[in-house]
Scaffold this motif. Structure first.
Motif, PDB file in Angstrom:
ATOM      1  N   GLY B  29       0.807  -1.230   0.000  1.00 53.62           N
ATOM      2  CA  GLY B  29       0.000   0.000   0.000  1.00 53.62           C
ATOM      3  C   GLY B  29       0.834   1.271   0.000  1.00 53.62           C
ATOM      4  O   GLY B  29       0.308   2.373   0.087  1.00 53.62           O
ATOM      5  N   MET B  30       2.137   1.129  -0.113  1.00 54.32           N
ATOM      6  CA  MET B  30       3.018   2.305   0.031  1.00 54.32           C
ATOM      7  C   MET B  30       2.977   3.225  -1.183  1.00 54.32           C
ATOM      8  O   MET B  30       3.444   4.351  -1.121  1.00 54.32           O
ATOM      9  N   THR B  31       2.446   2.749  -2.284  1.00 52.83           N
ATOM     10  CA  THR B  31       2.219   3.624  -3.429  1.00 52.83           C
ATOM     11  C   THR B  31       0.738   3.895  -3.574  1.00 52.83           C
ATOM     12  O   THR B  31       0.308   5.032  -3.724  1.00 52.83           O
ATOM     13  N   THR B 106       6.437  -4.001  -0.708  1.00 50.14           N
ATOM     14  CA  THR B 106       6.765  -5.350  -1.175  1.00 50.14           C
ATOM     15  C   THR B 106       7.478  -5.298  -2.517  1.00 50.14           C
ATOM     16  O   THR B 106       7.345  -4.330  -3.276  1.00 50.14           O
ATOM     17  N   ASP B 119      14.147   1.103  -6.946  1.00 51.33           N
ATOM     18  CA  ASP B 119      15.404   0.352  -6.922  1.00 51.33           C
ATOM     19  C   ASP B 119      15.298  -1.035  -7.547  1.00 51.33           C
ATOM     20  O   ASP B 119      16.154  -1.447  -8.331  1.00 51.33           O
TER      21      ASP B 119
HETATM   22  C1  LIG Z   1       8.158   7.447   1.720  1.00 49.31           C
HETATM   23  C2  LIG Z   1       8.434   6.403   0.684  1.00 49.31           C
HETATM   24  C3  LIG Z   1       9.725   6.224   0.260  1.00 49.31           C
HETATM   25  C4  LIG Z   1      10.014   5.254  -0.694  1.00 49.31           C
HETATM   26  N1  LIG Z   1      11.300   5.114  -1.092  1.00 49.31           N
HETATM   27  C5  LIG Z   1      11.597   4.196  -2.042  1.00 49.31           C
HETATM   28  C6  LIG Z   1      12.920   3.987  -2.482  1.00 49.31           C
HETATM   29  O1  LIG Z   1      13.861   4.617  -2.012  1.00 49.31           O
HETATM   30  N2  LIG Z   1      13.147   3.095  -3.451  1.00 49.31           N
HETATM   31  C7  LIG Z   1      12.133   2.335  -3.992  1.00 49.31           C
HETATM   32  O2  LIG Z   1      12.381   1.526  -4.852  1.00 49.31           O
HETATM   33  N3  LIG Z   1      10.878   2.483  -3.569  1.00 49.31           N
HETATM   34  C8  LIG Z   1      10.568   3.381  -2.607  1.00 49.31           C
HETATM   35  N4  LIG Z   1       9.279   3.510  -2.194  1.00 49.31           N
HETATM   36  C9  LIG Z   1       8.223   2.617  -2.787  1.00 49.31           C
HETATM   37  C10 LIG Z   1       8.016   1.371  -1.921  1.00 49.31           C
HETATM   38  O3  LIG Z   1       9.224   0.764  -1.725  1.00 49.31           O
HETATM   39  C11 LIG Z   1       7.074   0.281  -2.483  1.00 49.31           C
HETATM   40  O4  LIG Z   1       7.819  -0.700  -3.084  1.00 49.31           O
HETATM   41  C12 LIG Z   1       6.178   0.713  -3.516  1.00 49.31           C
HETATM   42  O5  LIG Z   1       5.454   1.771  -2.939  1.00 49.31           O
HETATM   43  C13 LIG Z   1       5.175  -0.370  -4.008  1.00 49.31           C
HETATM   44  O6  LIG Z   1       5.055  -1.485  -3.196  1.00 49.31           O
HETATM   45  P1  LIG Z   1       3.780  -1.809  -2.324  1.00 49.31           P
HETATM   46  O7  LIG Z   1       3.961  -3.188  -1.838  1.00 49.31           O
HETATM   47  O8  LIG Z   1       3.624  -0.775  -1.300  1.00 49.31           O
HETATM   48  O9  LIG Z   1       2.624  -1.763  -3.416  1.00 49.31           O
HETATM   49  P2  LIG Z   1       1.109  -1.196  -3.393  1.00 49.31           P
HETATM   50  O10 LIG Z   1       1.115   0.270  -3.104  1.00 49.31           O
HETATM   51  O11 LIG Z   1       0.306  -2.042  -2.498  1.00 49.31           O
HETATM   52  O12 LIG Z   1       0.762  -1.435  -4.872  1.00 49.31           O
HETATM   53  C14 LIG Z   1       1.355  -0.701  -5.920  1.00 49.31           C
HETATM   54  C15 LIG Z   1       0.837  -1.138  -7.282  1.00 49.31           C
HETATM   55  O13 LIG Z   1       1.317  -2.432  -7.569  1.00 49.31           O
HETATM   56  C16 LIG Z   1       0.267  -3.337  -7.860  1.00 49.31           C
HETATM   57  N5  LIG Z   1       0.628  -4.624  -7.276  1.00 49.31           N
HETATM   58  C17 LIG Z   1       1.029  -4.842  -6.004  1.00 49.31           C
HETATM   59  N6  LIG Z   1       1.324  -6.134  -5.823  1.00 49.31           N
HETATM   60  C18 LIG Z   1       1.106  -6.732  -7.008  1.00 49.31           C
HETATM   61  C19 LIG Z   1       1.234  -8.098  -7.460  1.00 49.31           C
HETATM   62  N7  LIG Z   1       1.673  -9.052  -6.657  1.00 49.31           N
HETATM   63  N8  LIG Z   1       0.927  -8.357  -8.733  1.00 49.31           N
HETATM   64  C20 LIG Z   1       0.495  -7.380  -9.571  1.00 49.31           C
HETATM   65  N9  LIG Z   1       0.368  -6.115  -9.199  1.00 49.31           N
HETATM   66  C21 LIG Z   1       0.664  -5.794  -7.930  1.00 49.31           C
HETATM   67  C22 LIG Z   1      -0.971  -2.710  -7.288  1.00 49.31           C
HETATM   68  O14 LIG Z   1      -2.105  -3.077  -8.047  1.00 49.31           O
HETATM   69  C23 LIG Z   1      -0.668  -1.235  -7.367  1.00 49.31           C
HETATM   70  O15 LIG Z   1      -1.054  -0.727  -8.608  1.00 49.31           O
HETATM   71  C24 LIG Z   1       8.969   4.447  -1.229  1.00 49.31           C
HETATM   72  C25 LIG Z   1       7.657   4.649  -0.807  1.00 49.31           C
HETATM   73  C26 LIG Z   1       7.382   5.616   0.140  1.00 49.31           C
HETATM   74  C27 LIG Z   1       5.968   5.788   0.597  1.00 49.31           C
END
Ligand SMILES: Cc1cc2nc3c(=O)[nH]c(=O)nc-3n(C[C@H](O)[C@H](O)[C@H](O)COP(=O)(O)OP(=O)(O)OC[C@H]3O[C@@H](n4cnc5c(N)ncnc54)[C@H](O)[C@@H]3O)c2cc1C
Lengths: 792, 261
Positions: B29-31, B106, B119
């Motif tokens: 949910g971080m995005t 994730t 990354d």
């Molecule tokens: C403050 C902050 C700093 C960050 N810094 C970095 C950083 O330095 N480097 C970096 O790389 N990232 C960074 N991120 C991003 C973070 O690492 C997450 O990886 C990214 O937000 C998405 O992963 P999530 O699990 O939260 O996905 P979600 O937010 O839950 O989902 C993101 C999208 O992916 C899709 N999705 C999720 N899982 C699957 C699946 N299994 N199959 C198909 N689709 C899927 C969803 O439908 C959605 O559209 C940062 C985020 C924040 C909030």
């Protein structure tokens, strides 16, 4: 009993804050409250043609929607500038009206135009999207350099000029410059910063329909002042029907001095809709609408002799006020900036000329240090440049120009009562191992890195006073502070202060000084602040004034308590008051073992009699009870000073600046609690370093804030900072009985030039602008390499 | 935030069936959540996939490391097996965002999102990753299609990512000072079969820099890169870094990565 002043008493606040038990404005909920969402201008400059709320009013849960028309109809006043400044030609400054909700025109992105009140926050947000505002977009004025040549933003304010102010003597400066061996010139930009308090602004308003009283819980550094402005200028309610409470406040840094649009609008509206209202800013709203800081363009010149003596100084500055002039907006770039621009030096002639202009950006106001960081940055950068151009060591050139006798009459305004700048710089030199720098530089060079060292000596003027002088200079209020000290019959003490803590730890520091004065254990002393219904009037906290002004009011009130106690004790002990001495909480009759504790005296003062006999412990004419208050108006500012030295290491491949060592030696006079003072210095340094290395608020040409979130606005983080090496020297302030000087802003004031001097030193004197971001430094490294290659 | 339907899927099949063009999977949910809160995105259905056990976990075989899609960054960073098999991958995970983000975000979410500054995509490129979905296997080179764009269909779910274990590898990142995402991140990996240089942050989408890998194939040392010219064409430019700076940093961080291998 050992004195508590000077000891590292752990903060009384810690338990509450570290266990999440703080009570902030947004923690407050009133039964039946509505939620406010503000509709804000998406444009930097526009005329409002029409606002259509008809669809939004029908949206689910909406209680009411109010606009600038409504607020104008109710004759609610707007926001004000707290200081009237005159131009060099004697004319008064020009300030535009700043209504709480814009009616005709908007002047920065975030300027509020309407507000929705609804049963839930979601409903308020949904309805806000349905409010249609028809704008005629105008060309925004966003470039500070061009502002005086651009369209007038506000009717009747030509050249967007608020004032063109002068302090000092141009003729004397000219004569001094004529005698100089060399003129050092420097152009700098003091970049705009966003304060970023951890707690966003918020207010909760509770209107009592029966008593017609409004209670406004808000994130303020000065609740009494907010009440005064809201009442006297806003006309929201008379002061006796308005209670302003600033509970725990999570940082202010100046951004919470102002009474803002939202507090006026919600207080007025609560009465209108007869419902409580809650408003909490989102982080983006904080970025857009909290007052910003700094934002100067300065051209400075320093006249020197070949052996490094300073003869004269010119400071020509354009200061950005943003769209409107706010409470400290007009004084920050004048009396808080101009006088300090000659720094800690004997400067035979000087002037500061400041043109303050309006632009279509968020209002700029006091931000930690307010004017003194800009002044110190100017003088300390140009002194370093002089040292470099004259081939003199940066410490030596400073030593050469320090005053050694105090009181020191500083060139432009201040009579500095005490200080020892030589001792401070010597101590910093030693603590930083200044002499070992050359060896460390070699080592860095062997690893392909550039190393630089930076020195800053500063003084600052805080705890603005006395009131007749500040009011003579244009301040709308006096800057004294009040305190009330109350003994309970059973011996505990409550201290009421008009000062406000939003991170400064008043509950500990103020209890320490009261404990010392009264001889009561610190556990039995409570400090109360932040509520206009509790205690006397207060001017609040900013400008490092809490201890030097507010703390002294407490000392004085305690002294009055002791005086009265002495008379009561004398009567009880059947002695003359002249023979009674007070020490460690006891009234003792000289040369006897007869004594009464202050607790016994307090008890007797409230229960003045005995059974079967008409006998009072109170002397003839003395009233019962043990409560005293005091208003303290110091004779002068307080003048903390110090010297900071830091070292940076630059990776020329990436331009990354690593802050490697930081030594700060400060003179804050008497230190009440070293633990708290060190915390203040650490926080201050982090903010000053933030400006030097990363923080930068940027607007694009159309006036959109492009650094409106933490994705783009770079805050300094713990891993950007080294362990700070802190030292203290002490010359006591002569203007207050504790000998204390302000400590809250010093770190911020000194750190920015210290770090930039080090970066520029590493770059062999190549100027770069604030902040020293990686790409800028990388470019400078490339040019340095080129010019080195040419030279070789 | 607009209202939406929340579903907690018990298995991949159910999750896939619930998906539509107006839905999002909820992993960390971080995005997804921040963009919904900011009003940048809104969905009819949010399909939580965190309860699906099969999607989480780390498996190391002789030649590959396979990481389940909902495995959190902190789990990868702290995994003894990953640290042993591909230390650079654990180090990459350790450098994402901050502890809160690493404890939620994730790997599947990260690569499905394909943020140009993320990354993990560079690791997928450098480590010849195979993206396992509920109905096919996709090579990393074909998976990342453009800015925030992948070859996933709307009902397709990433189940796991399988990385080749390289002989040597290193990921070096120049973080954005504000967000700490990558301004430039370079992942160098030397496999028996060849060398990959996965570059993230620099352009609109992660890519394998053939000029750099070509130079390194002849001579695997940082000096081999000295004469490679990294063009500014296609490089991102923003308030934190110009195209010129980014292009230069690709080289600088590629060298750092080779030196750290
Ligand atoms: C403050 C902050 C700093 C960050 N810094 C970095 C950083 O330095 N480097 C970096 O790389 N990232 C960074 N991120 C991003 C973070 O690492 C997450 O990886 C990214 O937000 C998405 O992963 P999530 O699990 O939260 O996905 P979600 O937010 O839950 O989902 C993101 C999208 O992916 C899709 N999705 C999720 N899982 C699957 C699946 N299994 N199959 C198909 N689709 C899927 C969803 O439908 C959605 O559209 C940062 C985020 C924040 C909030």
């Amino acid at each position: 009993m050992a004195s508590l002043v000077g000891s590292r008493v752990e903060r009384k606040e810690d338990k509450r804050f570290l266990t999440g038990k703080g009570r902030y404005t947004s923690d407050i909920n009133i039964a039946n409250q509505t939620y406010a969402v503000f509709i804000r201008s998406p444009h930097a400059r526009a005329k409002i043609k029409k606002i259509d709320t008809s669809k939004a009013l029908k949206s689910s849960g909406v209680v009411d929607i109010l606009t600038g028309e409504h607020i104008a109809k109710d004759k609610i006043g707007g926001l004000i500038a707290g200081w009237a400044i005159r131009s060099e030609d004697g004319s008064e400054m020009k300030c535009p009206a700043n209504p709480p909700l814009a009616k005709d025109s908007v002047n920065f992105v975030g300027d509020p135009v309407a507000v929705v009140f609804a049963e839930t926050l979601d409903e308020a947000k949904s309805a806000a999207e349905l409010v249609k505002v028809d704008y005629k977009v105008l060309k925004a004025v966003t470039n500070l350099n061009d502002a005086m040549k651009s369209d007038a933003i506000h009717d009747g304010i030509e050249k967007n000029l608020c004032y063109d102010w002068l302090l000092g003597d141009r003729q004397k400066v000219k004569e001094a410059f004529d005698k100089a061996d060399k003129i050092i010139k420097l152009d700098i930009i003091n970049n705009r910063l966003i304060p970023n308090a951890m707690e966003p602004r918020a207010c909760v308003i509770d209107y009592n329909t029966a008593s017609e009283e409004i209670t406004c819980y808000t994130t303020s550094q000065n609740p009494h002042l907010s009440r005064l402005i809201m009442s006297a200028f806003g006309g929201v309610a008379p002061e006796n029907k308005l209670r302003v409470v600033a509970p725990d406040v999570g940082g202010g840094f100046g951004s919470k001095i102002n009474l803002y649009n939202e507090e006026i609008v919600c207080s007025w509206a609560s009465k209108k809709i007869e419902r409580p209202i809650k408003w909490v800013a989102e982080r983006t709203e904080s970025f857009l609408t909290d007052t910003h800081g700094r934002d100067h363009i300065t051209h400075a010149e320093l006249a020197v002799t070949n052996d490094g003596k300073f003869l004269g100084f010119k400071n020509e500055t354009i200061a950005n006020l943003g769209a409107y002039a706010r409470v400290f907006g007009t004084v920050t770039p004048t009396y808080l900036f101009g006088p300090c621009a000659t720094g800690v030096y004997i400067m035979p002639a000087a002037y500061s000329n400041v043109k303050a202009v309006y632009t279509n950006t968020a209002p700029v106001d006091a931000y930690r240090g307010a004017g003194r960081p800009e002044a110190t940055y100017t003088i300390e950068r140009i002194v370093d440049k002089a040292a470099m151009e004259l081939g003199i060591d940066p410490i030596e050139i400073r030593m050469k120009n320090f005053p050694t006798e105090f009181p020191f009459k500083q060139t432009l305004v201040h009579q500095v009562d005490s200080g020892d700048y030589v001792a401070g710089l010597n101590k910093a030199k030693e603590m930083s191992d200044y002499n070992g720098f050359a060896a460390r530089k070699k080592k860095s060079e062997a690893a392909g890195k550039l190393r630089g060292i930076g020195v800053t000596s500063y003084f600052e003027a805080c705890g603005i006073a006395p009131s007749p002088v500040v009011m003579m200079l244009g301040c709308g209020v006096g800057l004294w502070e009040s305190a009330e000290v109350r003994f309970n019959p059973t011996g505990q003490v409550t201290v009421y202060t008009g000062s406000h803590s939003h991170g400064q730890s008043h509950q500990t520091t103020f209890a320490q000084i009261a404990a010392d004065e009264l001889g009561v254990p610190i556990e039995n002393i409570d400090v109360v602040h932040g509520d206009t219904d509790k205690g006397t009037f207060g001017m609040g906290t900013y400008g490092s004034r809490s201890l030097t002004v507010g703390g002294i009011a407490i000392v004085n009130a305690c002294k009055k308590i002791v005086n009265k106690g002495k008379k009561i004790a004398a009567k009880m002990l059947e002695a003359s008051p002249d023979d009674v001495e007070f020490k460690d909480g006891e009234f003792v009759v000289a040369k006897s073992n007869k004594k009464k504790t202050i607790g016994e005296v307090a008890f007797a003062s409230y229960l003045p009699g005995v059974r079967d006999e008409v006998k009072s412990p109170l002397p003839e004419g003395e009233e019962p009870g043990l409560i005293e208050s005091s208003f303290f108006d110091p004779a002068n500012f307080s003048f903390p000073a110090g010297s900071h030295i830091c070292e940076v290491e630059i990776d020329p491949d990436t331009g990354h600046v690593k802050l490697d060592k930081y030594t700060a030696v400060d003179d804050f006079g008497t230190i009440v609690n070293p633990l708290i003072v060190e915390g203040q210095v650490h926080g201050g340094l982090a903010q000053g370093i933030g400006q030097a290395l990363c923080e930068n608020a940027q607007y694009d040409e159309s006036g959109q804030l492009i650094t409106a979130s933490y994705m783009d606005y770079t805050m300094p983080r713990a891993d950007d900072l080294p362990d700070f090496n802190l030292g203290f020297t002490c010359t006591k302030a002569t203007t207050n009985p504790l000998g204390v000087k302000g400590c809250g802003e010093a770190g911020t004031i000194a750190a920015t030039p210290t770090v930039m001097n080090a970066v520029i030193n590493a770059l062999g004197g190549k100027e770069i602008s604030l902040p020293a971001t990686a790409e800028k430094v990388w470019n400078a490294c490339k040019e340095l390499k080129k010019s080195n290659a040419k030279a070789a | 935030m607009k209202t939406f339907n929340y579903h907690s899927a018990k298995d991949v099949k159910e999750a896939s069936k619930l998906a539509s063009s107006n839905s999002a999977f909820l992993a960390g949910g971080m995005t997804t959540l921040p963009s919904m809160k900011l009003g940048l995105a809104s969905y009819k259905d949010i399909i939580d996939i965190k309860r699906i056990k099969k999607l989480s976990g780390i498996k190391v075989s002789g030649k590959t490391v396979t990481i389940g899609a909902t495995t959190k960054h902190a789990e990868v960073a702290n995994s003894k097996e990953v640290k042993k098999a591909i230390p650079s991958l654990a180090a990459l995970a350790e450098g994402i965002g901050d502890p809160q983000v690493r404890n939620r975000g994730t790997i599947g979410g990260s690569i499905a999102n394909n943020d140009p500054a993320a990354d993990y995509p560079s690791a997928c490129i450098a480590l010849n990753a195979t993206i396992h979905t509920n109905n096919r296997k996709i090579d990393a080179e074909k998976f990342f299609r453009g800015m925030f764009e992948t070859s996933l269909k709307s009902s397709e779910i990433i189940e796991a990512i399988e990385f080749d274990i390289p002989q040597k590898s290193s990921y070096q990142k120049l973080p954005n000072p504000a967000s700490r995402y990558a301004i430039v991140g370079v992942y160098v990996a030397k496999h028996k079969t060849g060398i990959n240089v996965g570059v993230t942050g620099a352009k609109s989408c992660v890519y394998n820099d053939k000029d750099l890998s070509g130079a390194l194939s002849n001579n695997f040392s940082s000096s081999a890169i000295d004469n490679v010219k990294v063009s500014t064409s296609g490089m991102n430019s923003d308030i934190h870094a110009s195209a010129e700076y980014r292009a230069n940093m690709v080289k600088v961080f590629a060298k750092k990565a080779v030196d750290a291998c």
